[in-house]
Design an enzyme around this catalytic site. Structure first.
Site, mmCIF file in Angstrom:
data_model
loop_
_atom_site.group_PDB
_atom_site.id
_atom_site.type_symbol
_atom_site.label_atom_id
_atom_site.label_comp_id
_atom_site.label_asym_id
_atom_site.label_seq_id
_atom_site.Cartn_x
_atom_site.Cartn_y
_atom_site.Cartn_z
ATOM 1 N N LYS A 111 47.371 12.962 -16.481
ATOM 2 C CA LYS A 111 46.646 11.691 -16.540
ATOM 3 C C LYS A 111 47.674 10.570 -16.703
ATOM 4 O O LYS A 111 48.616 10.689 -17.482
ATOM 5 C CB LYS A 111 45.690 11.668 -17.737
ATOM 6 C CG LYS A 111 44.624 12.729 -17.741
ATOM 7 C CD LYS A 111 43.405 12.348 -16.973
ATOM 8 C CE LYS A 111 42.638 11.225 -17.637
ATOM 9 N NZ LYS A 111 41.521 10.771 -16.818
ATOM 10 N N THR A 135 45.459 27.144 -20.021
ATOM 11 C CA THR A 135 46.437 26.770 -21.039
ATOM 12 C C THR A 135 47.211 25.571 -20.518
ATOM 13 O O THR A 135 47.727 25.596 -19.396
ATOM 14 C CB THR A 135 47.377 27.945 -21.365
ATOM 15 O OG1 THR A 135 46.596 29.012 -21.937
ATOM 16 C CG2 THR A 135 48.455 27.547 -22.355
ATOM 17 N N GLU A 137 50.277 22.733 -21.002
ATOM 18 C CA GLU A 137 51.590 22.539 -21.613
ATOM 19 C C GLU A 137 51.856 21.041 -21.711
ATOM 20 O O GLU A 137 51.870 20.349 -20.693
ATOM 21 C CB GLU A 137 52.679 23.217 -20.782
ATOM 22 C CG GLU A 137 52.504 24.721 -20.638
ATOM 23 C CD GLU A 137 51.699 25.156 -19.417
ATOM 24 O OE1 GLU A 137 51.511 24.350 -18.492
ATOM 25 O OE2 GLU A 137 51.243 26.311 -19.405
ATOM 26 N N TYR A 170 44.001 36.671 -7.067
ATOM 27 C CA TYR A 170 44.501 36.907 -8.418
ATOM 28 C C TYR A 170 43.734 38.049 -9.084
ATOM 29 O O TYR A 170 44.321 38.897 -9.753
ATOM 30 C CB TYR A 170 44.375 35.621 -9.242
ATOM 31 C CG TYR A 170 45.180 35.632 -10.509
ATOM 32 C CD1 TYR A 170 46.538 35.312 -10.496
ATOM 33 C CD2 TYR A 170 44.602 35.954 -11.728
ATOM 34 C CE1 TYR A 170 47.287 35.316 -11.660
ATOM 35 C CE2 TYR A 170 45.339 35.965 -12.897
ATOM 36 C CZ TYR A 170 46.677 35.646 -12.858
ATOM 37 O OH TYR A 170 47.419 35.658 -14.014
ATOM 38 N N GLN A 180 41.465 34.591 -19.430
ATOM 39 C CA GLN A 180 42.024 34.196 -20.721
ATOM 40 C C GLN A 180 41.082 33.234 -21.432
ATOM 41 O O GLN A 180 40.430 32.401 -20.821
ATOM 42 C CB GLN A 180 43.419 33.591 -20.564
ATOM 43 C CG GLN A 180 43.467 32.269 -19.839
ATOM 44 C CD GLN A 180 44.894 31.794 -19.589
ATOM 45 O OE1 GLN A 180 45.861 32.545 -19.696
ATOM 46 N NE2 GLN A 180 45.028 30.529 -19.240
#
Length: 188
Positions: A111, A135, A137, A170, A180
């Site tokens: 952003k 997830t 980072e 995947y 996850q």
């Protein structure tokens, strides 16, 4: 590959549960306060970061090893505002759970509100038929502490639809980050 529009994203949410929960329009105000926006945009979806963070620390004098990652590298926090130390790094996760269609690859960009403050958001591509919480980072590139606001926009996902279905998704190759939930640490 073509980038997909808000109309296509809405249809994929309705027909394939691609994003949950889903905000059908940009949300810029919550409880009469301005927030960092999230929700559907013209050609993407701005996702929120949850209040679950893992912040890198040096208090245990460990080494960061992606092949043998130690949780001692991190401090867990559940907070509305995560403060990342200067020149440091934190992990978070999206509130939204994603289920990517087989003919789609998803790219994430940061952003501008965070980028203009020296906070970089990095996410590797969401591959065909991957699903889970993403997830996130966060890298604080400044010499000052930096804030990340939970339950507000953190990044934008762009959906690229291929004119060909991949041979192996995947899910087919049983990727290690499949389904996850929560902030997921490096796996080998």
């Amino acid at each position: 590959m073509a980038i997909m529009s808000d109309k296509w994203i809405k249809e994929a949410v309705i027909n394939q549960s691609m994003i949950s929960p889903f905000a059908e329009k940009q949300v810029r105000v919550h409880n009469k306060e301005k927030i960092i926006s999230y929700g559907l945009s013209s050609y993407g979806y701005d996702a929120r970061v949850s209040n679950e963070f893992k912040i890198f620390t040096n208090i245990n004098s460990t080494t960061v090893d992606p092949k043998n990652f130690s949780e001692y590298n991190l401090v867990d926090r559940e907070v509305d505002v995560c403060i990342i130390p200067p020149n440091s790094f934190a992990l978070g996760r999206t509130i939204e759970y994603f289920k990517i269609p087989r003919d789609v690859l998803v790219i994430c960009v940061g952003k501008s509100t965070y980028a203009r403050c020296g906070i970089i958001v990095n996410v590797t591509p969401l591959e065909p038929e991957w699903e889970g919480h993403v997830t996130l980072e966060f890298s604080n590139t400044t010499p000052l502490p930096a804030k990340i606001y939970a339950n507000e926009g953190a990044c934008q996902f762009l959906f690229l639809k291929s004119d060909q279905i991949c041979d192996t998704s995947y899910a087919d190759r049983q990727g290690k980050y499949m389904k996850q939930v929560g902030v997921t640490l490096p796996l080998t």
